[in-house]
Motif scaffolding. Sequence first.
Motif, short mmCIF file in Angstrom:
data_model
loop_
_atom_site.label_atom_id
_atom_site.label_comp_id
_atom_site.label_asym_id
_atom_site.label_seq_id
_atom_site.Cartn_x
_atom_site.Cartn_y
_atom_site.Cartn_z
N ASN A 15 -7.70 21.60 0.84
CA ASN A 15 -8.60 20.72 1.57
C ASN A 15 -7.84 19.63 2.30
N LEU A 16 -8.37 19.23 3.43
CA LEU A 16 -7.85 18.09 4.17
C LEU A 16 -8.88 16.98 4.08
N VAL A 17 -8.50 15.89 3.45
CA VAL A 17 -9.43 14.80 3.18
C VAL A 17 -9.17 13.65 4.13
N GLN A 18 -10.21 13.16 4.76
CA GLN A 18 -10.10 11.98 5.59
C GLN A 18 -10.25 10.75 4.71
N GLN A 19 -9.29 9.86 4.78
CA GLN A 19 -9.26 8.67 3.93
C GLN A 19 -9.38 7.42 4.78
N ILE A 20 -10.34 6.56 4.43
CA ILE A 20 -10.57 5.31 5.15
C ILE A 20 -10.53 4.17 4.13
N MET A 21 -9.64 3.24 4.33
CA MET A 21 -9.53 2.09 3.42
C MET A 21 -9.72 0.80 4.21
N LYS A 22 -10.67 -0.02 3.78
CA LYS A 22 -10.89 -1.32 4.38
C LYS A 22 -10.49 -2.40 3.38
N ILE A 23 -9.60 -3.29 3.82
CA ILE A 23 -9.09 -4.35 2.95
C ILE A 23 -9.54 -5.69 3.50
N TYR A 24 -10.20 -6.46 2.64
CA TYR A 24 -10.68 -7.78 3.02
C TYR A 24 -9.91 -8.83 2.20
N ILE A 34 0.85 -1.19 0.00
CA ILE A 34 0.00 0.00 0.00
C ILE A 34 0.88 1.24 0.00
N ASP A 35 0.69 2.11 -0.97
CA ASP A 35 1.54 3.29 -1.10
C ASP A 35 1.05 4.40 -0.19
N SER A 36 1.10 4.14 1.09
CA SER A 36 0.69 5.12 2.10
C SER A 36 1.73 5.11 3.21
N LYS A 37 2.41 6.24 3.41
CA LYS A 37 3.53 6.28 4.35
C LYS A 37 3.03 6.40 5.79
N ASN A 38 3.59 5.56 6.64
CA ASN A 38 3.27 5.54 8.07
C ASN A 38 1.76 5.55 8.31
N PRO A 39 1.03 4.59 7.74
CA PRO A 39 -0.43 4.58 7.90
C PRO A 39 -0.84 4.11 9.29
N GLN A 40 -2.04 4.48 9.68
CA GLN A 40 -2.62 3.98 10.92
C GLN A 40 -3.43 2.74 10.57
N VAL A 41 -2.95 1.59 10.95
CA VAL A 41 -3.55 0.31 10.57
C VAL A 41 -4.26 -0.30 11.76
N THR A 42 -5.50 -0.70 11.55
CA THR A 42 -6.30 -1.35 12.59
C THR A 42 -6.75 -2.72 12.10
N LYS A 43 -6.54 -3.72 12.92
CA LYS A 43 -6.98 -5.08 12.58
C LYS A 43 -8.44 -5.23 12.96
N LEU A 44 -9.29 -5.52 11.97
CA LEU A 44 -10.71 -5.71 12.23
C LEU A 44 -11.01 -7.17 12.55
N THR A 45 -10.51 -8.06 11.72
CA THR A 45 -10.61 -9.50 11.95
C THR A 45 -9.29 -10.12 11.49
N ASP A 46 -9.19 -11.43 11.52
CA ASP A 46 -7.98 -12.09 11.06
C ASP A 46 -7.71 -11.82 9.59
N ASN A 47 -8.78 -11.58 8.81
CA ASN A 47 -8.63 -11.38 7.37
C ASN A 47 -9.10 -10.01 6.90
N ALA A 48 -9.20 -9.05 7.80
CA ALA A 48 -9.66 -7.71 7.42
C ALA A 48 -8.90 -6.65 8.20
N TYR A 49 -8.48 -5.61 7.50
CA TYR A 49 -7.74 -4.51 8.11
C TYR A 49 -8.31 -3.18 7.63
N MET A 50 -8.14 -2.16 8.46
CA MET A 50 -8.58 -0.81 8.10
C MET A 50 -7.41 0.14 8.22
N ILE A 51 -7.25 0.98 7.20
CA ILE A 51 -6.19 1.98 7.18
C ILE A 51 -6.85 3.35 7.17
N THR A 52 -6.47 4.21 8.09
CA THR A 52 -7.05 5.55 8.17
C THR A 52 -5.95 6.59 8.14
N GLY A 53 -6.32 7.76 7.66
CA GLY A 53 -5.36 8.86 7.61
C GLY A 53 -5.98 10.08 6.95
#
Length: 227
Positions: free
Chosen positions: A154-163, A128-147
């Motif tokens: 503008n300041l955009v809030q970005q939320i990425m969920k990967i399954y 993932i081309d995101s430097k020093n992301p905030q990664v949260t484990k949702l389940t064993d097979n799912a993660y969320m990246i916020t920043g």
Amino acid sequence: MKTAFNKITGNIILFLFLIIVTCRVNGQVTPEDPTSLVQEFTVNIDKLGDANVEITQKMTASQWQNFKQAPIFSDPSISKRDMERSMSTYVLEDFKRDLDEMNRSVKLSLKVKSYAQYKGNNHWSLRIDSKNPQVTKLTDNAYMITGNTAMGTNLVQQIMKIYFPGSASDVTQTTDEFGKAIFTYDAGTGFTSYFKWNNIVGIMLILAAVFFVVKPRRTQNYNTVRA
């Protein structure tokens, strides 16, 4: 078929989509409340490493009105063309755009080929081309990246969920030397994934048992005929 690169960049998609729905309308962007600019990514990876991606951009009332007056509102092919041009190294399929008038949002759906890279021996990697992301484990097979990402004024809030695939195991998140996120995991690769050493041993034992059961019966039948 052209394969896709070592990484898919959320920032590239973010930059392109934000330009499409906000910056290109009147050529100017006024400062907004950071909490009003939210972009959500939902990424579902299949067992072949391909991904179904949904990108949702919510807009303020003024941005939505400007968006409706722009040519891109009535011609979604502009979004598709610009995305394909900006992501020319990617293989993109099944592009679709949905508008939500009630919630003032736009959703782009597409399929990205070779999102995750196969490294051999059932090992896969996703960068993932995101430097020093905030990664949260949702389940064993799912993660969320916020920043937060700055786009112009503008300041955009970005939320990425990967399954990851349901068959994935040992999903691990690390960072490279540049602080960018890397996910690695193990997953079966179809029919051949059944031919692991422990499965081969099990099959051999079953065949051996069948052989020793059938052989005496054949010998008995043969002796009966001779008699």
